[in-house]
Scaffold this motif. Structure first.
Motif, PDB file in Angstrom:
ATOM      1  N   ARG A 286       0.829  -1.219   0.000  1.00 22.21           N
ATOM      2  CA  ARG A 286       0.000   0.000   0.000  1.00 22.21           C
ATOM      3  C   ARG A 286       0.864   1.271   0.000  1.00 22.21           C
ATOM      4  NH1 ARG A 286      -2.612  -2.898  -1.951  1.00 22.21           N
ATOM      5  NH2 ARG A 286      -4.365  -4.109  -1.170  1.00 22.21           N
ATOM      6  N   ALA A 287       1.988   1.229   0.684  1.00 23.60           N
ATOM      7  CA  ALA A 287       2.877   2.401   0.690  1.00 23.60           C
ATOM      8  C   ALA A 287       3.436   2.631  -0.715  1.00 23.60           C
ATOM      9  CB  ALA A 287       4.007   2.210   1.700  1.00 23.60           C
ATOM     10  N   ALA A 288       3.843   1.527  -1.357  1.00 23.41           N
ATOM     11  CA  ALA A 288       4.383   1.653  -2.718  1.00 23.41           C
ATOM     12  C   ALA A 288       3.313   2.180  -3.669  1.00 23.41           C
ATOM     13  CB  ALA A 288       4.890   0.291  -3.184  1.00 23.41           C
ATOM     14  N   GLN A 289       2.110   1.677  -3.492  1.00 25.95           N
ATOM     15  CA  GLN A 289       0.991   2.108  -4.342  1.00 25.95           C
ATOM     16  C   GLN A 289       0.724   3.604  -4.157  1.00 25.95           C
ATOM     17  OE1 GLN A 289      -1.793  -0.860  -3.496  1.00 25.95           O
ATOM     18  NE2 GLN A 289      -3.217  -0.264  -5.110  1.00 25.95           N
ATOM     19  N   ALA A 290       0.838   4.062  -2.931  1.00 25.72           N
ATOM     20  CA  ALA A 290       0.602   5.487  -2.664  1.00 25.72           C
ATOM     21  C   ALA A 290       1.625   6.338  -3.420  1.00 25.72           C
ATOM     22  CB  ALA A 290       0.688   5.760  -1.167  1.00 25.72           C
ATOM     23  N   ILE A 291       2.858   5.841  -3.489  1.00 19.62           N
ATOM     24  CA  ILE A 291       3.906   6.598  -4.180  1.00 19.62           C
ATOM     25  C   ILE A 291       3.717   6.523  -5.697  1.00 19.62           C
ATOM     26  CG2 ILE A 291       6.396   6.680  -4.643  1.00 19.62           C
ATOM     27  CD1 ILE A 291       6.788   5.718  -1.708  1.00 19.62           C
ATOM     28  N   VAL A 292       3.460   5.319  -6.173  1.00 18.34           N
ATOM     29  CA  VAL A 292       3.397   5.116  -7.626  1.00 18.34           C
ATOM     30  C   VAL A 292       2.115   5.686  -8.217  1.00 18.34           C
ATOM     31  CG1 VAL A 292       3.188   3.330  -9.398  1.00 18.34           C
ATOM     32  CG2 VAL A 292       4.832   3.058  -7.564  1.00 18.34           C
ATOM     33  N   GLU A 293       1.003   5.454  -7.523  1.00 12.94           N
ATOM     34  CA  GLU A 293      -0.287   5.818  -8.112  1.00 12.94           C
ATOM     35  C   GLU A 293      -0.912   7.045  -7.482  1.00 12.94           C
ATOM     36  OE1 GLU A 293      -2.389   2.105  -7.846  1.00 12.94           O
ATOM     37  OE2 GLU A 293      -0.744   1.123  -8.912  1.00 12.94           O
ATOM     38  N   GLY A 294      -0.249   7.613  -6.502  1.00 14.39           N
ATOM     39  CA  GLY A 294      -0.775   8.811  -5.857  1.00 14.39           C
ATOM     40  C   GLY A 294      -2.018   8.540  -5.027  1.00 14.39           C
ATOM     41  N   GLU A 295      -2.209   7.269  -4.635  1.00 16.35           N
ATOM     42  CA  GLU A 295      -3.386   6.937  -3.810  1.00 16.35           C
ATOM     43  C   GLU A 295      -3.104   7.279  -2.352  1.00 16.35           C
ATOM     44  OE1 GLU A 295      -4.311   2.824  -4.219  1.00 16.35           O
ATOM     45  OE2 GLU A 295      -4.788   3.027  -6.350  1.00 16.35           O
ATOM     46  N   PRO A 296      -4.174   7.481  -1.576  1.00 17.21           N
ATOM     47  CA  PRO A 296      -3.939   7.680  -0.137  1.00 17.21           C
ATOM     48  C   PRO A 296      -3.354   6.388   0.453  1.00 17.21           C
ATOM     49  CG  PRO A 296      -6.261   8.079  -0.703  1.00 17.21           C
ATOM     50  CD  PRO A 296      -5.600   7.541  -1.933  1.00 17.21           C
ATOM     51  N   TYR A 297      -2.548   6.538   1.486  1.00 14.27           N
ATOM     52  CA  TYR A 297      -1.976   5.358   2.144  1.00 14.27           C
ATOM     53  C   TYR A 297      -2.941   4.935   3.240  1.00 14.27           C
ATOM     54  CZ  TYR A 297       1.401   2.590   4.923  1.00 14.27           C
ATOM     55  OH  TYR A 297       2.043   1.598   5.629  1.00 14.27           O
ATOM     56  N   ARG A 298      -3.726   3.902   2.955  1.00 17.05           N
ATOM     57  CA  ARG A 298      -4.740   3.449   3.911  1.00 17.05           C
ATOM     58  C   ARG A 298      -4.448   2.018   4.335  1.00 17.05           C
ATOM     59  NH1 ARG A 298      -9.257   5.895   0.956  1.00 17.05           N
ATOM     60  NH2 ARG A 298      -9.432   8.026   1.726  1.00 17.05           N
ATOM     61  N   LEU A 299      -4.806   1.709   5.586  1.00 14.36           N
ATOM     62  CA  LEU A 299      -4.510   0.372   6.107  1.00 14.36           C
ATOM     63  C   LEU A 299      -5.774  -0.442   6.362  1.00 14.36           C
ATOM     64  CD1 LEU A 299      -1.656   1.332   8.611  1.00 14.36           C
ATOM     65  CD2 LEU A 299      -1.456   0.542   6.255  1.00 14.36           C
ATOM     66  N   GLU A 300      -6.894   0.017   5.794  1.00 14.43           N
ATOM     67  CA  GLU A 300      -8.169  -0.689   6.041  1.00 14.43           C
ATOM     68  C   GLU A 300      -8.106  -2.154   5.637  1.00 14.43           C
ATOM     69  OE1 GLU A 300      -8.604   2.296   4.307  1.00 14.43           O
ATOM     70  OE2 GLU A 300      -9.988   3.490   5.515  1.00 14.43           O
ATOM     71  N   ASP A 301      -7.415  -2.454   4.552  1.00 10.39           N
ATOM     72  CA  ASP A 301      -7.386  -3.856   4.128  1.00 10.39           C
ATOM     73  C   ASP A 301      -6.135  -4.581   4.619  1.00 10.39           C
ATOM     74  OD1 ASP A 301      -5.477  -2.786   2.445  1.00 10.39           O
ATOM     75  OD2 ASP A 301      -6.145  -3.897   0.682  1.00 10.39           O
ATOM     76  N   VAL A 302      -5.454  -3.982   5.574  1.00 11.09           N
ATOM     77  CA  VAL A 302      -4.344  -4.703   6.237  1.00 11.09           C
ATOM     78  C   VAL A 302      -4.965  -5.438   7.422  1.00 11.09           C
ATOM     79  CG1 VAL A 302      -2.184  -4.466   7.493  1.00 11.09           C
ATOM     80  CG2 VAL A 302      -2.652  -2.992   5.522  1.00 11.09           C
TER      81      VAL A 302
END
Ligand SMILES: Cc1cc2nc3c(=O)[nH]c(=O)nc-3n(C[C@H](O)[C@H](O)[C@H](O)COP(=O)(O)OP(=O)(O)OC[C@H]3O[C@@H](n4cnc5c(N)ncnc54)[C@H](O)[C@@H]3O)c2cc1C
Length: 344
Positions: A286-302
């Motif tokens: 999710r952290a990588a996705q936030a950087i690559v795709e500009g998505e919020p870094y969320r932990l709901e599905d962790v």
């Protein structure tokens, strides 16, 4: 001064998974770890089917020890319950090095001590500059200590302490056993066999409750090993080590500008079983996705609880019983020694 776009501090499952995802998106990534890999990591090495899916792992192609359990054996007092579900064990010594290598990211041995934030990003030990920073350094992660600790203090009541040892041992019972609350332990102890004659045994409990109850973890270790001597692991010799980490509580702040914390650095191990590999991997993704795709870094599905994942695995197994119908059996009727998923 050297520079990179994304600097990842810590090459455990959280860091290597973030690196893998970022490299696949073409990012300029560097991983720093204070240890030389392969390195020892105290951990029972139990992984779930979710981990396998998140990592897009081809179990057939995994080049190291991997054992698949068709059930967990749960013991609570006089209750002994076989829980049919698919889970796996790996050796962290091998698994973590493999994940890092597979990520394709450069890795440097460097013990990070000082992190300074400025207008352009972060400077590490006056030597490396980066725009994005991922803290994946486990319980004592320097990114957590420098940038997050004050905003996101860890709850002492969620601290677990453990003692464990992974030994070479010619085990005969290839099921994973968990004993809950044995001798009043506020936690559980485990017997986790690994492929080709390795065995991990350990005890873990909530530190505050152990203290409050006047428990000594070494005494629980002695109870466990005495019981194993009589039943599952006669003749085994141990020299256990301890490690501490945090169960998931409120994780309010896990991102500050371009800095993230993941895995044990964020205290994400599940509340019920202290499973930390899956949450480390998912948060790294999710952290990588936030950087690559500009998505919020969320932990709901962790995942915050392992029981849900075990239940899903039980349901999956109920609909795929044929997967296990061809299992090798030992003469005593138990499962064969060194059973890999491909043997089933
Ligand atoms: C005894 C025990 C048994 C466990 N059993 C299980 C289990 O069976 N299944 C499960 O899912 N979870 C288990 N866990 C939890 C699991 O091991 C952790 O949650 C998981 O390793 C977290 O991964 P991570 O990548 O966040 O951190 P780690 O795996 O701890 O990786 C952090 C890395 O950061 C590096 N590092 C730290 N500080 C610095 C620094 N200053 N500079 C550079 N590098 C640094 C370290 O060397 C390390 O390689 C267990 C834990 C313990 C203690």
């Amino acid at each position: 001064m050297r520079s990179c776009d994304v600097l990842i501090i810590g090459g455990g499952p959280a860091g290597s998974t973030a690196a893998w995802k970022l490299r696949r998106a073409g990012a300029d990534v560097l991983v720093l770890d204070r240890e030389r890999f392969p390195r020892l990591k105290l951990c029972a090495g139990w992984i779930t089917p979710e981990v396998v899916r998140d990592l897009d792992m081809d179990l057939e192609a995994y080049p190291h020890r991997l054992l698949t359990f068709p059930r967990l054996r749960v013991h609570i007092g006089r209750l002994h319950v076989p829980v049919p579900c698919v889970q796996h064990s790996i050796r962290r010594f091998e698994f973590d090095a493999w994940l890092l290598e597979r990520s394709g990211a450069p890795l440097e041995q460097h013990n990070v001590r000082r992190i300074v934030r400025d207008a352009d990003g972060f400077v590490i030990d006056d030597a490396i500059r980066c725009r994005w920073l991922i803290g994946a350094g486990g319980t004592r992660c320097p990114v957590y200590r420098t940038l997050f600790r004050e905003l996101n203090p860890r709850a002492s009541e969620l601290q677990i302490v453990t003692l464990e040892h992974e030994i070479q041992y010619d085990w005969q019972d290839s099921d994973c056993h968990l004993w809950f609350f044995d001798h009043g332990l506020p936690g559980y102890s485990w017997y986790v066999p690994k492929e080709q004659g390795w065995l991990n045994v350990g005890v873990g409990g909530i530190a505050e409750r152990l203290k409050r109850g006047g428990h000594d973890l070494r005494q629980h270790w002695a109870h466990l090993t005495a019981m194993l001597e009589g039943r599952l692991a006669p003749g085994a010799r141990y020299d256990p080590s301890g490690y501490s980490y945090y169960l998931r509580g409120r994780v309010d702040v896990v991102r500050r500008d371009n800095a993230f914390i993941t895995g044990d650095a964020a205290g994400l191990a599940t509340r019920d079983l202290g499973e930390g590999i899956g949450p480390a991997i998912r948060s790294g993704l999710r952290a990588a996705q936030a950087i690559v795709e500009g998505e919020p870094y969320r932990l709901e599905d962790v995942t915050g609880a392992s029981v849900g994942s075990i239940a899903r695995s039980m349901l999956g197994r109920a609909t795929r019983t044929s997967v296990f119908s061809g299992r090798r059996q030992t003469p005593g009727g138990g499962p064969a020694h060194g059973l890999r998923h491909r043997d089933q």
